[in-house]
Motif scaffolding. Sequence first.
Motif, PDB file in Angstrom:
ATOM      1  N   ASP A  12      34.545  49.700  26.152  1.00 31.21           N
ATOM      2  CA  ASP A  12      34.829  48.282  26.373  1.00 31.21           C
ATOM      3  C   ASP A  12      34.681  47.436  25.124  1.00 31.21           C
ATOM      4  O   ASP A  12      35.088  46.271  25.126  1.00 31.21           O
ATOM      5  N   ARG A  15      38.973  47.938  20.596  1.00 24.51           N
ATOM      6  CA  ARG A  15      40.331  47.699  21.085  1.00 24.51           C
ATOM      7  C   ARG A  15      40.942  49.001  21.586  1.00 24.51           C
ATOM      8  O   ARG A  15      40.860  50.029  20.901  1.00 24.51           O
ATOM      9  N   GLY A  64      40.287  52.440  31.845  1.00 24.82           N
ATOM     10  CA  GLY A  64      40.078  51.003  31.742  1.00 24.82           C
ATOM     11  C   GLY A  64      41.346  50.283  31.321  1.00 24.82           C
ATOM     12  O   GLY A  64      41.680  49.215  31.846  1.00 24.82           O
ATOM     13  N   ASP A  68      43.882  47.421  33.271  1.00 24.91           N
ATOM     14  CA  ASP A  68      44.368  46.182  32.671  1.00 24.91           C
ATOM     15  C   ASP A  68      45.883  46.046  32.782  1.00 24.91           C
ATOM     16  O   ASP A  68      46.407  44.938  32.924  1.00 24.91           O
ATOM     17  N   ARG A 131      45.728  45.032  22.400  1.00 23.23           N
ATOM     18  CA  ARG A 131      44.922  44.302  23.376  1.00 23.23           C
ATOM     19  C   ARG A 131      43.510  44.149  22.826  1.00 23.23           C
ATOM     20  O   ARG A 131      43.003  45.048  22.146  1.00 23.23           O
ATOM     21  N   ARG A 134      37.376  44.410  25.805  1.00 23.89           N
ATOM     22  CA  ARG A 134      36.976  43.664  27.003  1.00 23.89           C
ATOM     23  C   ARG A 134      35.647  42.939  26.820  1.00 23.89           C
ATOM     24  O   ARG A 134      35.413  41.905  27.420  1.00 23.89           O
ATOM     25  N   GLU A 267      34.967  42.823  34.711  1.00 23.86           N
ATOM     26  CA  GLU A 267      36.000  43.296  33.795  1.00 23.86           C
ATOM     27  C   GLU A 267      35.436  43.736  32.454  1.00 23.86           C
ATOM     28  O   GLU A 267      35.988  44.630  31.803  1.00 23.86           O
ATOM     29  N   ASP A 268      34.333  43.125  32.023  1.00 25.62           N
ATOM     30  CA  ASP A 268      33.802  43.425  30.696  1.00 25.62           C
ATOM     31  C   ASP A 268      33.116  44.786  30.619  1.00 25.62           C
ATOM     32  O   ASP A 268      32.775  45.242  29.524  1.00 25.62           O
ATOM     33  N   ARG A 270      34.432  47.473  32.727  1.00 25.54           N
ATOM     34  CA  ARG A 270      35.269  48.326  33.570  1.00 25.54           C
ATOM     35  C   ARG A 270      35.550  49.680  32.919  1.00 25.54           C
ATOM     36  O   ARG A 270      35.560  50.707  33.582  1.00 25.54           O
ATOM     37  N   SER A 333      28.968  41.333  36.618  1.00 20.27           N
ATOM     38  CA  SER A 333      28.911  41.887  35.275  1.00 20.27           C
ATOM     39  C   SER A 333      27.467  41.808  34.805  1.00 20.27           C
ATOM     40  O   SER A 333      26.663  41.079  35.379  1.00 20.27           O
ATOM     41  N   ARG A 359      39.733  37.980  38.352  1.00 24.66           N
ATOM     42  CA  ARG A 359      40.889  38.173  37.484  1.00 24.66           C
ATOM     43  C   ARG A 359      41.573  36.841  37.217  1.00 24.66           C
ATOM     44  O   ARG A 359      42.157  36.646  36.169  1.00 24.66           O
TER      45      ARG A 359
END
Length: 359
Positions: A12, A15, A64, A68, A131, A134, A267-268, A270, A333, A359
């Motif tokens: 996470d 990148r 992960g 996304d 991307r 996260r 999400e951070d 995942r 989280s 989300r």
Amino acid sequence: MAGATLLLSVADRVRPRTALTLTALAGGAAGAALAVPGMPLWAMFAVILALGLVNSVGSGIRYGLLSDIVPPGGYVLGRSVLNISVGAMQIAGFAAGGVLLAVVSPRMTLAIGAALAFVAALVLRCGLGARPARAVGRPSVAATWRVNRHLLSTRARRAVYLSMWVPNGLVVGCEALFVPYAPGAAAVLFVAAALGMLFGDLAAGRFVPPGMRGRFVTPLRFLLAAPYLLFALPLSTPVAAGAAAVASVGFAATLLLQERLIALTGEDVRGQALGLQVNGMKAMQAIGATLAGLIAQYVPAGVAMAMMAVVSLAVTAGLGPGLRLSDRVRPLSPTSPGPADGPTPDESRSPTSAHARER
């Protein structure tokens, strides 16, 4: 196991494109190193161990990233397609490796595999979009431990993890005894099990409505083990193959549980959450195969398979209350306020609606 304990925070905090490219480069470097003439056996084991550490992180990064890319509610279908495509490529890869071994030396086969891994790194670098990571901060052992403790801190998430790890691993122990059970037909049983798994992934991803998925988890977990009770009896090859195929459909429960894990996870974290699931599953599969082999030293292979199935059914039944709780716990989280264990104040809200808000 070491990678899941020490390195998973990379999933996470780096990148995805960079991390996956480096993972493929590591695979190529490992293959090239193994192809070096005269490498002692201990050095080969060291290279394989290092590659295992890298791959333990790669699964979290890959799955992960998948979560996304797919739209909300699309993870099960996306993971189903990915499982099918990976399975097909593994079959093709084994076939290609067999052909290469018949034509060139094992060392040259390793070198060709290393070259293909470098090509994969180029495809990942050029084919994936950029991307951001996260989570903020540098990956570290401390960060990995902190997030792992968080992921296992509530009864709901523990039940989801254990349901993906333990029944699965025990049934893989049943499959590990196909050769002693049917020495002349083990290949038929393995193919039947693979086809059943393929059908289960396809059905869970494509045909089970999202609103119905929660109802299928426990029945599929029972289906995963129940057919192996028959192996305590003398079975003909067609009947044994049919039982193995039906049982392997139950592996689709893992897909549905992964969706639930995502709903219970911020999400951070995942990537690390999904990586922990994959690495724990692999560890339990190894434990299950070892345990089945030990039991089969003292009883017939079919009886050992039935015993493993009984334990799997008992574990599935015991985890039922925790899975029901996971239907009511909202995602958290590590930086979110809330209790570290037990249901949250928002437990009456469904994970699906909470995930949509997040989300």
